[in-house]
Design a protein around this motif. Structure first.
Motif, PDB file in Angstrom:
ATOM      1  N   GLU A 182       0.831  -1.209   0.000  1.00 43.67           N
ATOM      2  CA  GLU A 182       0.000   0.000   0.000  1.00 43.67           C
ATOM      3  C   GLU A 182       0.863   1.256   0.000  1.00 43.67           C
ATOM      4  OE1 GLU A 182      -3.168   0.067   2.941  1.00 43.67           O
ATOM      5  OE2 GLU A 182      -3.448  -2.064   2.556  1.00 43.67           O
ATOM      6  N   ILE A 183       1.994   1.212   0.717  1.00 43.08           N
ATOM      7  CA  ILE A 183       2.880   2.374   0.729  1.00 43.08           C
ATOM      8  C   ILE A 183       3.405   2.646  -0.679  1.00 43.08           C
ATOM      9  CG2 ILE A 183       5.137   3.170   1.540  1.00 43.08           C
ATOM     10  CD1 ILE A 183       4.511   1.939   4.204  1.00 43.08           C
ATOM     11  N   SER A 184       3.750   1.580  -1.418  1.00 43.84           N
ATOM     12  CA  SER A 184       4.221   1.755  -2.792  1.00 43.84           C
ATOM     13  C   SER A 184       3.136   2.359  -3.671  1.00 43.84           C
ATOM     14  CB  SER A 184       4.638   0.408  -3.385  1.00 43.84           C
ATOM     15  OG  SER A 184       5.775  -0.065  -2.746  1.00 43.84           O
ATOM     16  N   ILE A 185       1.898   1.865  -3.512  1.00 44.37           N
ATOM     17  CA  ILE A 185       0.806   2.370  -4.347  1.00 44.37           C
ATOM     18  C   ILE A 185       0.540   3.841  -4.049  1.00 44.37           C
ATOM     19  CG2 ILE A 185      -1.671   2.138  -4.813  1.00 44.37           C
ATOM     20  CD1 ILE A 185      -1.272  -0.895  -4.330  1.00 44.37           C
ATOM     21  N   GLN A 186       0.604   4.203  -2.758  1.00 43.02           N
ATOM     22  CA  GLN A 186       0.348   5.602  -2.377  1.00 43.02           C
ATOM     23  C   GLN A 186       1.333   6.582  -3.004  1.00 43.02           C
ATOM     24  OE1 GLN A 186       0.485   5.891   1.847  1.00 43.02           O
ATOM     25  NE2 GLN A 186      -1.478   4.873   2.143  1.00 43.02           N
ATOM     26  N   GLN A 187       2.548   6.110  -3.299  1.00 43.71           N
ATOM     27  CA  GLN A 187       3.570   7.046  -3.747  1.00 43.71           C
ATOM     28  C   GLN A 187       3.542   7.302  -5.238  1.00 43.71           C
ATOM     29  OE1 GLN A 187       7.445   6.774  -1.516  1.00 43.71           O
ATOM     30  NE2 GLN A 187       6.693   4.722  -1.182  1.00 43.71           N
ATOM     31  N   GLU A 188       2.512   6.812  -5.935  1.00 45.11           N
ATOM     32  CA  GLU A 188       2.453   6.989  -7.381  1.00 45.11           C
ATOM     33  C   GLU A 188       2.360   8.469  -7.749  1.00 45.11           C
ATOM     34  OE1 GLU A 188      -0.525   4.527  -9.244  1.00 45.11           O
ATOM     35  OE2 GLU A 188      -0.195   5.583 -11.122  1.00 45.11           O
ATOM     36  N   GLY A 189       3.045   8.844  -8.811  1.00 45.24           N
ATOM     37  CA  GLY A 189       2.957  10.224  -9.315  1.00 45.24           C
ATOM     38  C   GLY A 189       3.649  11.229  -8.434  1.00 45.24           C
ATOM     39  N   TRP A 190       4.912  11.013  -8.163  1.00 47.73           N
ATOM     40  CA  TRP A 190       5.760  11.948  -7.410  1.00 47.73           C
ATOM     41  C   TRP A 190       5.311  12.219  -5.990  1.00 47.73           C
ATOM     42  CZ3 TRP A 190      10.464  12.492  -8.830  1.00 47.73           C
ATOM     43  CH2 TRP A 190      10.786  12.416 -10.189  1.00 47.73           C
ATOM     44  N   HIS A 191       4.396  11.405  -5.417  1.00 46.75           N
ATOM     45  CA  HIS A 191       4.096  11.585  -3.996  1.00 46.75           C
ATOM     46  C   HIS A 191       5.079  10.788  -3.161  1.00 46.75           C
ATOM     47  CE1 HIS A 191       0.546  13.891  -4.683  1.00 46.75           C
ATOM     48  NE2 HIS A 191       0.089  12.991  -5.521  1.00 46.75           N
ATOM     49  N   TRP A 192       6.366  10.965  -3.455  1.00 42.41           N
ATOM     50  CA  TRP A 192       7.373  10.181  -2.755  1.00 42.41           C
ATOM     51  C   TRP A 192       7.459  10.607  -1.296  1.00 42.41           C
ATOM     52  CZ3 TRP A 192      12.189   9.667  -6.419  1.00 42.41           C
ATOM     53  CH2 TRP A 192      11.778   9.007  -7.591  1.00 42.41           C
ATOM     54  N   ASN A 193       7.605   9.624  -0.416  1.00 42.52           N
ATOM     55  CA  ASN A 193       7.614   9.926   1.010  1.00 42.52           C
ATOM     56  C   ASN A 193       8.800  10.769   1.439  1.00 42.52           C
ATOM     57  OD1 ASN A 193       5.227   8.739   1.807  1.00 42.52           O
ATOM     58  ND2 ASN A 193       6.163   6.710   1.893  1.00 42.52           N
ATOM     59  N   VAL A 194       9.885  10.723   0.649  1.00 45.00           N
ATOM     60  CA  VAL A 194      11.050  11.518   1.042  1.00 45.00           C
ATOM     61  C   VAL A 194      10.710  13.011   0.988  1.00 45.00           C
ATOM     62  CG1 VAL A 194      12.041  11.627  -1.277  1.00 45.00           C
ATOM     63  CG2 VAL A 194      13.529  11.813   0.685  1.00 45.00           C
ATOM     64  N   LEU A 195       9.736  13.394   0.165  1.00 38.77           N
ATOM     65  CA  LEU A 195       9.341  14.804   0.082  1.00 38.77           C
ATOM     66  C   LEU A 195       8.530  15.223   1.315  1.00 38.77           C
ATOM     67  CD1 LEU A 195       8.283  14.786  -3.662  1.00 38.77           C
ATOM     68  CD2 LEU A 195      10.467  15.510  -2.680  1.00 38.77           C
ATOM     69  N   TYR A 196       7.826  14.239   1.922  1.00 39.33           N
ATOM     70  CA  TYR A 196       7.029  14.563   3.112  1.00 39.33           C
ATOM     71  C   TYR A 196       7.822  14.336   4.394  1.00 39.33           C
ATOM     72  CZ  TYR A 196       3.288  14.277  -0.286  1.00 39.33           C
ATOM     73  OH  TYR A 196       2.511  14.466  -1.385  1.00 39.33           O
ATOM     74  N   GLN A 197       8.791  13.446   4.332  1.00 41.09           N
ATOM     75  CA  GLN A 197       9.538  13.059   5.531  1.00 41.09           C
ATOM     76  C   GLN A 197      11.051  13.169   5.301  1.00 41.09           C
ATOM     77  OE1 GLN A 197       8.992  11.846   8.690  1.00 41.09           O
ATOM     78  NE2 GLN A 197       6.929  12.602   8.475  1.00 41.09           N
ATOM     79  N   PRO A 198      11.579  14.349   4.955  1.00 41.02           N
ATOM     80  CA  PRO A 198      13.018  14.421   4.651  1.00 41.02           C
ATOM     81  C   PRO A 198      13.895  14.079   5.856  1.00 41.02           C
ATOM     82  CG  PRO A 198      12.036  16.605   4.657  1.00 41.02           C
ATOM     83  CD  PRO A 198      10.913  15.651   4.780  1.00 41.02           C
ATOM     84  N   ILE A 199      13.496  14.583   7.044  1.00 44.15           N
ATOM     85  CA  ILE A 199      14.325  14.315   8.229  1.00 44.15           C
ATOM     86  C   ILE A 199      14.212  12.850   8.625  1.00 44.15           C
ATOM     87  CG2 ILE A 199      14.638  14.883  10.663  1.00 44.15           C
ATOM     88  CD1 ILE A 199      13.768  17.712   9.946  1.00 44.15           C
ATOM     89  N   GLY A 200      12.982  12.325   8.528  1.00 41.89           N
ATOM     90  CA  GLY A 200      12.791  10.908   8.828  1.00 41.89           C
ATOM     91  C   GLY A 200      13.641  10.042   7.913  1.00 41.89           C
ATOM     92  N   PHE A 201      13.717  10.417   6.638  1.00 43.30           N
ATOM     93  CA  PHE A 201      14.535   9.676   5.683  1.00 43.30           C
ATOM     94  C   PHE A 201      16.003   9.708   6.079  1.00 43.30           C
ATOM     95  CE2 PHE A 201      17.331  10.203   1.949  1.00 43.30           C
ATOM     96  CZ  PHE A 201      17.335   8.884   1.540  1.00 43.30           C
ATOM     97  N   LEU A 202      16.467  10.890   6.470  1.00 41.66           N
ATOM     98  CA  LEU A 202      17.875  11.038   6.854  1.00 41.66           C
ATOM     99  C   LEU A 202      18.197  10.143   8.053  1.00 41.66           C
ATOM    100  CD1 LEU A 202      20.062  12.871   5.687  1.00 41.66           C
ATOM    101  CD2 LEU A 202      19.735  14.340   7.666  1.00 41.66           C
ATOM    102  N   ILE A 203      17.299  10.153   9.060  1.00 41.64           N
ATOM    103  CA  ILE A 203      17.527   9.329  10.244  1.00 41.64           C
ATOM    104  C   ILE A 203      17.533   7.853   9.861  1.00 41.64           C
ATOM    105  CG2 ILE A 203      16.578   8.664  12.474  1.00 41.64           C
ATOM    106  CD1 ILE A 203      15.376  11.527  12.569  1.00 41.64           C
TER     107      ILE A 203
END
Lengths: 340, 165
Positions: A182-203
């Motif tokens: 479901e997480i993969s499906i949600q990210q379709e069309g540039w809704h990448w989670n790294v754009l919403y969670q940059p600090i979380g991604f870094l950690i």
């Protein structure tokens, strides 16, 4: 249970296992080639053209070396250590969605071994299990350096697991699901989670480095202080298993990072293609390109940044990453409430 | 099918639990305990309680047992350093264990060995349903337990903190 279902899953499991072993094999070569490039050397170039047979040569060398089990070592646990490392490295890939559904002979084939609805937690659990291989091997060697390596691995693993778990919580608040599909499906069309969670991604990225014991976090096998760390006493293919498990872990961590934060198998212009099978094949290719970029990133960091001191490692984990990830959770919660 | 899996799993769980007690080497004991926790995780999966299973897996196998092993590796437990307990303590331990066995046997005798059934509502173990139940029907107990855990955490940090000067 349907016999075709079992055959389908068996083929998928074998393919994923084969691909992860193949990629891990060639990551060792890529690492040495890039190391050569960064240090202004040539790198391995004797076996085959451009050294492409080097991993095979290494494998033959490791297999044919003498097996040594130290006299005072616990034999069963000594063998169990590297086996467990290899096993935990291989089973993580079971929940990763490798691509959109394929349609073959009128049947839908999901390119994922198991879509369990606690997928992220499964990965988290297996990652936390990975330290047992190092701990058991290090303890069973009956060697002070190995034991110190094992103890370092345990404390490092626990410290960074906390920050990793907290960064996953922030991600869950955004996605609202634990299933990787479901997480993969949600990210379709540039809704990448790294754009919403940059600090979380870094950690999460920093913690992945710590959990795979890669430089700058490779204190368990720090050769300037501990000879070879947890695998000091190991020889032959048992040593090979430890070294190889690290590369499989790098591959799987890259796959998890790409799936959770970098859009998974989604690629730009996905909705323009109407044939679902073409989308599936291109999706798999897109995911593997992302994975290879992350593997390059792992190698790049290893040959650029020197190893931490042990107190610096603990300070980074407990004093910086954990408070930062808690702040990240609070900010994420506030943003979600304000948006409603 | 699920009955035979249950009996097999229970056998494995009890076997490893017994090995925890009987193993001579403390590290082996701890590893058998890891296996016991793993088979308990399998029991949760059998009950379709996925969330509990994975949390049991992460917390007990991934964190607590690693910490216990970590502490034991520092202790260097061996035959030479093993402390012999005084004889009256051994007697007290035997009597206490005997009383516990009596209680357990009495409790088992009272229960009827009827049908083994799964959870009353079969999907309660999935994350979504469990979360909804916890935050709707059991909100107050849940919050109170959270406060209890938090105070325990603060207390342990306070105890572990070294006195400066």
């Amino acid at each position: 249970m349907d016999i075709y279902f079992i055959i389908e899953k068996l083929i998928l499991i074998s393919a994923i296992l084969g691909v992860s072993l193949l990629i891990a094999m060639y990551t060792t070569l890529a690492e040495r080639k890039f190391a050569g490039f960064f240090q202004d050397r040539v790198g391995p170039n004797r076996a085959g053209p451009w050294g492409i047979l080097q991993p095979l040569a290494d494998g033959v060398k490791l297999f044919t070396k003498e097996e040594i089990i130290p006299t005072n070592a616990g034999t069963f646990l000594f063998v169990l250590g590297p086996s467990l490392s290899m096993f935990t490295a291989c089973i993580t890939s079971a929940v990763i969605p490798w691509g959109p559904d394929l349609t073959l002979f009128g049947k839908t084939v999901a390119l994922q071994v198991a879509d369990i609805n606690v997928g992220i937690l499964y990965i988290f659990g297996v990652v936390s299990l990975g330290v047992y291989g190092i701990m058991i091997g290090g303890w069973a060697s009956n060697n002070k350096f190995s034991l110190l390596g094992a103890i370092r691995a345990a404390s490092q693993n626990i410290s960074y697991e906390l920050a990793m778990g907290l960064s996953i919580i922030a991600l869950l608040m955004v996605t609202g699901t634990l299933s990787l599909r479901e997480i993969s499906i949600q990210q379709e069309g540039w809704h990448w989670n790294v754009l919403y969670q940059p600090i979380g991604f870094l950690i999460f990225l920093i913690c992945s480095f710590a959990e795979t014991n890669r430089t700058p976090f490779d204190l368990p096998e720090c050769e300037t202080e501990l000879v070879g760390g947890h695998h000091t006493e190991y020889s032959s293919m048992k040593l090979g298993f430890y070294l190889f498990a690290e590369y499989i872990n790098v591959f799987v961590s890259s796959a998890v990072l790409a799936t959770l934060y970098f859009g998974g198998y989604n690629f730009p212009g996905m909705h323009l293609i109407s044939n679902p099978n073409v989308v599936a094949i291109l999706g798999v290719a897109a995911l593997f390109i992302k994975i290879l970029l992350f593997i390059f990133f792992f190698i790049w960091i290893r040959w650029t940044i020197p190893r931490f001191r042990y107190d610096q490692l603990m300070k980074l984990g407990w004093n910086i990453l954990i408070p930062l990830s808690i702040i990240n959770i609070v900010v994420t919660g506030l943003v979600i409430i304000l948006k409603q | 099918m699920s009955h035979s899996i249950f009996y097999l799993l229970s056998f494995v769980t009890l076997l490893f639990a017994l090995l925890v007690v009987f193993a001579k080497n403390p590290i082996h004991s701890a590893l058998y305990m890891v296996m016991t926790f793993f088979s308990i995780t399998c029991h949760y999966i059998l009950l379709n309680a996925q969330f509990l299973a994975i949390v049991n897996f992460i917390v007990y196998m991934g964190a607590i047992m690693v910490l216990i092993l970590f502490a034991m590796m520092f202790l260097n437990l061996g035959k030479e350093t093993e402390v012999q307990k005084p004889i009256y303590l051994k007697f007290a331990a035997v009597i206490a264990a005997g009383l516990l066995m009596l209680t357990i046997f009495a409790a088992i005798k009272k229960t009827d060995g009827g049908e083994i059934s799964g959870l009353p509502i079969n999907d309660i173990g999935l994350v979504k349903n469990l979360g909804k139940t916890l935050f709707k029907d059991f909100l107050l107990p849940f919050e109170i337990i959270s406060i209890l855990l938090l105070s325990a955490m603060v207390g342990s940090v306070l105890l572990a903190k070294r006195e400066i000067n």
